[in-house]
Every structure is written in structure tokens, then in C-alpha cells.
Design an enzyme around this catalytic site. Structure first.
Site, PDB file in Angstrom:
ATOM      1  N   LYS A   1     -72.533  20.923  -0.766  1.00  0.00           N
ATOM      2  CA  LYS A   1     -71.459  21.354   0.118  1.00  0.00           C
ATOM      3  C   LYS A   1     -70.674  20.133   0.591  1.00  0.00           C
ATOM      4  O   LYS A   1     -71.227  19.236   1.234  1.00  0.00           O
ATOM      5  CB  LYS A   1     -72.039  22.114   1.318  1.00  0.00           C
TER       6      LYS A   1
ATOM      7  N   LYS B   1     -69.835  24.243  -3.132  1.00  0.00           N
ATOM      8  CA  LYS B   1     -68.783  24.664  -2.212  1.00  0.00           C
ATOM      9  C   LYS B   1     -67.931  23.485  -1.812  1.00  0.00           C
ATOM     10  O   LYS B   1     -68.499  22.460  -1.466  1.00  0.00           O
ATOM     11  CB  LYS B   1     -69.462  25.266  -0.973  1.00  0.00           C
TER      12      LYS B   1
HETATM   13  C1  PBG Z   1     -70.772  26.991   8.312  1.00  0.00           C
HETATM   14  C2  PBG Z   1     -69.906  27.388   7.189  1.00  0.00           C
HETATM   15  C3  PBG Z   1     -68.598  26.972   6.893  1.00  0.00           C
HETATM   16  C4  PBG Z   1     -68.176  27.714   5.794  1.00  0.00           C
HETATM   17  C5  PBG Z   1     -69.244  28.527   5.426  1.00  0.00           C
HETATM   18  N1  PBG Z   1     -70.299  28.290   6.294  1.00  0.00           N
HETATM   19  C6  PBG Z   1     -67.697  26.048   7.607  1.00  0.00           C
HETATM   20  C7  PBG Z   1     -67.963  24.613   7.696  1.00  0.00           C
HETATM   21  O1  PBG Z   1     -68.962  24.083   7.206  1.00  0.00           O
HETATM   22  O2  PBG Z   1     -67.146  23.974   8.342  1.00  0.00           O
HETATM   23  C8  PBG Z   1     -66.823  27.638   5.147  1.00  0.00           C
HETATM   24  C9  PBG Z   1     -66.368  28.880   4.451  1.00  0.00           C
HETATM   25  C10 PBG Z   1     -64.919  28.921   4.135  1.00  0.00           C
HETATM   26  O3  PBG Z   1     -64.138  27.975   4.382  1.00  0.00           O
HETATM   27  O4  PBG Z   1     -64.513  29.960   3.619  1.00  0.00           O
HETATM   28  N2  PBG Z   1     -71.304  25.738   8.268  1.00  0.00           N
END
Ligand code: PBG
Length: 304
Positions: free
Chosen positions: A175, A228
Site C-alpha cells: 500500500k 493499492k
Molecule cells: C484506511 C484506508 C484508506 C483507503 C482504504 N483504507 C485511506 C488511507 O490510507 O489514507 C483508501 C481508499 C481509496 O482511496 O479509495 N487506511
């Protein structure tokens, strides 16, 4: 001759659960997506399932946020209520929950703060507690998105101890610290109140590090590994697919969705064709599962 085929059952649709009743508030930066109270979520989940989409991913927007994000593991929290309500009405729909602290903490970070910094190890205990509380409410799978080190293992151990050995973990394994999460933070009301997430999310410039992160999560017990964002990380999806034998998920994130929606609104692109091209390319790169806000619209086209 077509090598890559997209099907509605490759798709997972994210839903945002909020408190209250009869509430359905559109997220401005994500047209077509809503913050919804439990009663509205159930109807929405029914629609998702009727389109042939087998799974939803739940995010919570709690009424109360505090330093330690305690409503994340409240048995009467918004996500816990939504899981029970959905599983009661549509038991066949596979319910996945996002496990993270940022939606529940007053400071908006994914872990607990000590001396102005996110502290990894004390956060693990809270994440494990959150995952167990989702499983107790009836979740079919948990998806930790916080990026603390060691959280897959901590969650696996707690789930096993509490009698949930059969609940799988889909880890947000690679991520990245991405600007494409912008609209989501409005949706989940989880913008960090100070600093950013770069101390725990990955540097977009790093490719080999993704393999290391994914390997660690698999060692700790992840059943599905996620990359992601998706669109600008197709090389990472492909690397992960080539390197490991687990199912690979990719998250087509909020910013990727909003870009397409905005350009379509201006009449600059053909929205449907661009959407299908984006999703097909994510699958072509190696994703078995795609988490996407386009799931319903794509399923409608695929079902024709
Ligand atoms: C929580 C989380 C996030 C997303 C999914 N789970 C945000 C982040 O890490 O700031 C992002 C999902 C999206 O942008 O569609 N940690």
C-alpha cells in the site's frame, strides 16, 4: 481471441457506513458514492448482490472519534451493526471489513500516537481487537489497511484464539503513500490532522520493496494480498502475481475513480469505455479481484 475477461464476480464494492437513520449523503468528490446509515446500507447491499457482485467492503464513519479509536471495536459500532444487518438480510453476500484506526481516531492516523508519532506495536493490539469484533459480528473476511508492521500476525493469532480460524485475511500488503486517496479521506472523514502517512505507507518510487512487504504479510498468514492503488501500480500488480501463488487483489482507489468521473462530466472522455479499459488493464496486469467504486456500473455493462 480475447485473453482477459472481466466478470462481475471479480469485483468488490466498497460501502461507507455512517451513524443515524435514514441517512444517505452523497460524497461530493466521489459522485455516485454515499455515506449511508445501516438501514440504507442493507438496501444498497441488496442491489450490489443482485448485479452479481459477490462481495462488499465496509468502512465505518463513527459518531464519536477519540485518541485511541475506541469505537473501532465497539460491538455496537456502525460497521458491526451493518455486518449483522447485511448478513441477516443477504446471507450469501460476502462481507469484508476494512480494519484500520484512521476512521475512528480523532487525529486521523492509522495507529495510536505517542509524542507526535504513530506507534507501531501498541497499535497491533487495537487492530486485532477490531478484527475480532468484526468477526464476532459476522464478517466473512477482514482486510487490514493500516500498514503497521506485524499486524497480519497479530490479527491471525487473535482470530484463531477467539475461534475464528476459518476467517481469512486480505491484507493491504503493498500500500503506497498515494495522493490518489484524497477523495476517500473526505468520504471516510479520515484526513490526518497533522503530518502524513509516509512513516507507515510505502514510497511510490519503490518497486522491489513491494515484494518484501507482500512476502512478510504472507509469512504472517495473509490469504489474499492487495496492491493499492491500482492504475498507476500495474507493474507492482504484475510483479506480485508473478512472485507469489496467492490470489492478488488490487484497489482501484477513490482518486482513480474521481478522475474518470470528473473528465466524463466535462465531456472530455467516454466514461464507460474508459472505465472498462481501466478495470480490464488491472485484471490483465494480474489482479484476481478488483476493489472498485465502479463495480456496479461495470457489472451492469458486463451483465448485458
Ligand atoms: C484506511 C484506508 C484508506 C483507503 C482504504 N483504507 C485511506 C488511507 O490510507 O489514507 C483508501 C481508499 C481509496 O482511496 O479509495 N487506511
Amino acid at each position: 481471441m480475447r485473453e482477459t475477461r472481466l466478470s462481475p464476480d471479480n469485483l468488490i464494492y466498497p460501502l461507507f457506513v455512517t451513524y443515524g437513520k435514514n441517512t444517505r449523503k452523497e460524497i461530493k468528490s466521489m459522485p455516485g458514492c454515499y455515506q449511508e446509515s445501516v438501514d440504507k446500507i442493507v438496501a444498497h447491499a441488496k442491489e450490489v448482490y443482485s448485479l452479481g457482485i459477490p462481495a462488499v467492503l465496509l468502512f465505518g464513519i463513527p459518531e464519536h472519534k477519540d485518541e485511541t479509536g475506541s469505537s473501532a471495536f465497539d460491538p455496537h459500532g456502525v460497521v458491526q451493526k451493518a455486518i449483522r444487518a447485511i448478513k441477516n438480510k443477504i446471507p450469501e453476500l460476502f462481507v469484508i471489513t476494512d480494519v484500520c484506526m484512521c476512521e475512528y481516531t480523532s487525529h486521523g492516523h492509522c495507529g495510536i500516537i505517542e509524542n507526535g508519532d504513530v506507534k507501531n506495536d501498541p497499535t497491533l493490539y487495537l487492530l486485532a481487537k477490531e478484527a475480532v469484533s468484526h468477526a464476532k459480528a459476522g464478517a466473512d473476511m477482514v482486510a487490514p489497511s493500516d500498514m503497521m508492521d506485524g499486524r497480519v500476525e497479530a490479527i491471525r493469532i487473535s482470530l484463531d484464539e477467539e475461534g475464528f480460524a476459518d476467517i481469512p485475511i486480505m491484507s493491504y500488503a503493498a500500500k503506497y503513500s498515494s495522493a490518489f486517496y484524497g477523495p476517500f479521506r473526505e468520504a471516510a472523514e479520515s484526513t490526518p490532522q497533522f503530518g502524513d502517512r509516509r512513516s507507515y505507507q510505502m514510497d511510490p518510487a519503490n518497486r522491489r520493496e513491494a515484494i518484501k512487504e507482500v512476502a512478510l504479510d504472507i509469512e504472517e498468514g495473509a490469504d489474499i494480498v492487495m496492491v493499492k492503488p491500482a492504475m498507476t501500480y500495474l507493474d507492482i500488480i504484475s510483479d506480485v502475481k508473478e512472485s507469489f501463488d496467492l490470489p492478488v487483489a488490487a484497489y482501484n482507489v477513490s482518486g482513480e475513480y474521481s478522475l474518470v468521473k470528473a473528465a466524463a462530466k466535462l465531456g472530455w472522455i467516454d466514461e464507460k469505455r474508459v472505465m472498462m479499459e481501466v478495470l480490464t488493464s488491472i485484471k490483465r496486469a494480474g489482479a484476481d479481484l478488483i476493489l472498485t467504486y465502479f463495480a456496479k456500473e461495470a457489472a451492469k455493462i458486463l451483465n448485458k
